[in-house]
Design a protein around this motif. Structure first.
Motif, PDB file in Angstrom:
ATOM      1  N   ALA A  78       0.830  -1.197   0.000  1.00 41.41           N
ATOM      2  CA  ALA A  78       0.000   0.000   0.000  1.00 41.41           C
ATOM      3  C   ALA A  78       0.869   1.253   0.000  1.00 41.41           C
ATOM      4  N   LYS A  79       1.915   1.220   0.844  1.00 39.07           N
ATOM      5  CA  LYS A  79       2.790   2.379   0.956  1.00 39.07           C
ATOM      6  C   LYS A  79       3.464   2.674  -0.383  1.00 39.07           C
ATOM      7  N   GLY A  81       2.377   1.646  -3.332  1.00 41.45           N
ATOM      8  CA  GLY A  81       1.399   1.928  -4.374  1.00 41.45           C
ATOM      9  C   GLY A  81       1.187   3.413  -4.552  1.00 41.45           C
ATOM     10  N   GLU A  82       1.136   4.124  -3.436  1.00 43.92           N
ATOM     11  CA  GLU A  82       0.948   5.569  -3.506  1.00 43.92           C
ATOM     12  C   GLU A  82       2.098   6.232  -4.271  1.00 43.92           C
ATOM     13  N   TYR A 115      -2.195  -8.178   4.373  1.00 45.35           N
ATOM     14  CA  TYR A 115      -3.024  -7.027   4.732  1.00 45.35           C
ATOM     15  C   TYR A 115      -2.516  -5.742   4.111  1.00 45.35           C
ATOM     16  N   HIS A 116      -1.225  -5.737   3.707  1.00 45.73           N
ATOM     17  CA  HIS A 116      -0.592  -4.503   3.262  1.00 45.73           C
ATOM     18  C   HIS A 116      -0.350  -4.493   1.764  1.00 45.73           C
ATOM     19  N   VAL A 117      -0.806  -5.539   1.039  1.00 49.37           N
ATOM     20  CA  VAL A 117      -0.443  -5.680  -0.372  1.00 49.37           C
ATOM     21  C   VAL A 117      -1.644  -5.339  -1.246  1.00 49.37           C
ATOM     22  N   ILE A 118      -1.397  -4.600  -2.311  1.00 46.29           N
ATOM     23  CA  ILE A 118      -2.445  -4.313  -3.286  1.00 46.29           C
ATOM     24  C   ILE A 118      -2.621  -5.550  -4.150  1.00 46.29           C
ATOM     25  N   LYS A 119      -3.847  -6.075  -4.189  1.00 48.26           N
ATOM     26  CA  LYS A 119      -4.067  -7.351  -4.881  1.00 48.26           C
ATOM     27  C   LYS A 119      -4.248  -7.093  -6.372  1.00 48.26           C
ATOM     28  N   GLN A 123      -5.401  -2.300 -10.089  1.00 44.00           N
ATOM     29  CA  GLN A 123      -6.399  -1.542  -9.345  1.00 44.00           C
ATOM     30  C   GLN A 123      -5.996  -0.085  -9.165  1.00 44.00           C
ATOM     31  N   ILE A 124      -4.718   0.235  -9.406  1.00 41.44           N
ATOM     32  CA  ILE A 124      -4.297   1.630  -9.267  1.00 41.44           C
ATOM     33  C   ILE A 124      -3.676   2.193 -10.543  1.00 41.44           C
TER      34      ILE A 124
END
Ligand code: SF4
Lengths: 162, 170
Positions: A78-79, A81-82, A115-119, A123-124
Motif C-alpha cells: 500500500a505504501k 502503491g501511492e 493485509y498490506h499488499v495491493i491485490k 487496481q491503481i
C-alpha cells in the motif's frame, strides 16, 4: 496528448508517420529503474549481459521523465502503491505499464493474508502487459517486452474513426 | 554463568521485580515485572560479572493469555546468554520501559514491536511506526486484527471475479 495526436484523418501521410513513430517508440522502450521485490532480481538478471535487454533497445533510465515504461517488478504494498502512482504521473506520454509476476498481477502469495499488499497493480494503474510467473524467467520478461512492442506497433496518431 | 545463578543474583538485587524462573524451556527464561525491565537491563549490561553487551533480539509475542516482550541477551566477554521476558494481560495495554538507551539496537526493534503488536515503550526517543505508514489503523500481527479494506483510497482487497461473472450472467 501531443500536438498532432487525434487531429488528422487516417490518410497516407498519417499512416506513414505512424509507421515511423511506432517503429521508433517500440525499439526504444526505456523502463524506469526500480524494483520492488524478488521479481526485481530476475529483472536485473534480464538487464545484465546474459540476457541483454539492451539488444532490444530496452535499458533502464534513472528518472521517470525520461522513461516510457513502468515495469512493476514485484509486490506492491500500500505504501509503495501511492508512490507508484506519483511516479506514473511524472512520466511523459506515451507511457506504458508492465505488470511482472504474480504479486503485481493479483497479489500472488499475498492474496489471502497480505493485509498490506495491493491485490493487483491494475487496481491503481492501467496495465498494458501482464507477465505471469513467480518470478517470471528472463525469457518471459523479454516476451512481455515483445508483446508491448506489438501493442505499440498498432498505435496511430489519426483521429479515432467514429 | 548459568541462568539459575544469574537469576539468584538478580533476585537478591531486585526483590521488588517479581522475578520468576520459567524452567519449562530448554533454556530457562527469567520473567520480570514490566516496570523493572530497564533497571535489570542496565545492571545486566554494566555489572562486570554479567556484561551482557549484546541484545541479540527483542521480540513482541502474543500468546493466548497475554502480550509479551522477550529480550535475548548475550555476553561476548563471558560467552553466556540469558532470556528476559515481560508480559501483561490482553485487557490492558502492555507498557514497557524502553531499553534503547542501554542497547541502541533496541530502538528499531521496539518500534517494530509497537508497529505490529501495539506494545508501548515509555521514554522511547522516537515512538513511531517503522514499517507501516504512520496513519495505519490497528496492529497487524495481533490475532484479532481486522485488515483495512482501503488505505488512502487504494483498495487492499482482491477483486472477486466469481461474483462479477455471476452478475454478468443474470
Ligand atoms: S511474484 Fe513471486 S518472485 Fe515476484 S515478487 Fe512476488 S513472490 Fe517475489
Amino acid at each position: 496528448m501531443g500536438l498532432i495526436e487525434g487531429r488528422f484523418e487516417p490518410n497516407i501521410i498519417v499512416t506513414s508517420t505512424d509507421a515511423i513513430f511506432n517503429w521508433a517508440r517500440s525499439r526504444s522502450i526505456w523502463p524506469l529503474t526500480f524494483g520492488l521485490a524478488c521479481c526485481a532480481i530476475e529483472m536485473m538478471a534480464t538487464n545484465a549481459s546474459r540476457f541483454d535487454l539492451d539488444r532490444f533497445g530496452i535499458f533502464p533510465r534513472p528518472t521517470p521523465r525520461q522513461s516510457d515504461c513502468l515495469l512493476i517488478s514485484g509486490t506492491v504494498t500500500a505504501k509503495m502503491g501511492e508512490r507508484l502512482v506519483t511516479l506514473y504521473e511524472q512520466m511523459s506520454e506515451p507511457r506504458y505499464v508492465i505488470s511482472m509476476g504474480s504479486c503485481a498481477n493479483s497479489g500472488g502469495p499475498y492474496c489471502d493474508h497480505g493485509y498490506h499488499v495491493i491485490k493487483g497493480v491494475d487496481q491503481i494503474l492501467p496495465v498494458d502487459v501482464y507477465i505471469p510467473g513467480c518470478p517470471p524467467r528472463p525469457e518471459a520478461l523479454i516476451d512481455g517486452f515483445l508483446k508491448l512492442r506489438d501493442l505499440i506497433m498498432k498505435e496511430t496518431i489519426a483521429k479515432p474513426s467514429a | 554463568m548459568t541462568i539459575p545463578e544469574i537469576f539468584n543474583i538478580l533476585q537478591e538485587k531486585f526483590p521488588e521485580a517479581e522475578l520468576v524462573l520459567e524452567e519449562n524451556n530448554p533454556d530457562p527464561i527469567i520473567r520480570a515485572k514490566c516496570e523493572a525491565i530497564a533497571d535489570i537491563s542496565l545492571l545486566l549490561r554494566d555489572d562486570p560479572d554479567f556484561s551482557f553487551d549484546s541484545l541479540m533480539c527483542l521480540s513482541g509475542v502474543e500468546t493466548v493469555e497475554e502480550f509479551q516482550t522477550v529480550y535475548h541477551l548475550y555476553s561476548m566477554l563471558h560467552n553466556h546468554k540469558v532470556t528476559l521476558r515481560a508480559g501483561g494481560t490482553k485487557e490492558e495495554e502492555l507498557i514497557v520501559p524502553t531499553v534503547s538507551h542501554i542497547w541502541p539496537t533496541a530502538d528499531w526493534h521496539e518500534r517494530e514491536s509497537f508497529d505490529l503488536f501495539g506494545i508501548k515503550y515509555t521514554d522511547h526517543p522516537d515512538p513511531r511506526r517503522i514499517l507501516l505508514p504512520d496513519d495505519w489503523v490497528g496492529y497487524p500481527l495481533r490475532k484479532d486484527y481486522e485488515p483495512q479494506k482501503t488505505w488512502h483510497k487504494i483498495p487492499l482487497t482482491a477483486i472477486d471475479y466469481k461474483e462479477e461473472d455471476n452478475g454478468d450472467e443474470s
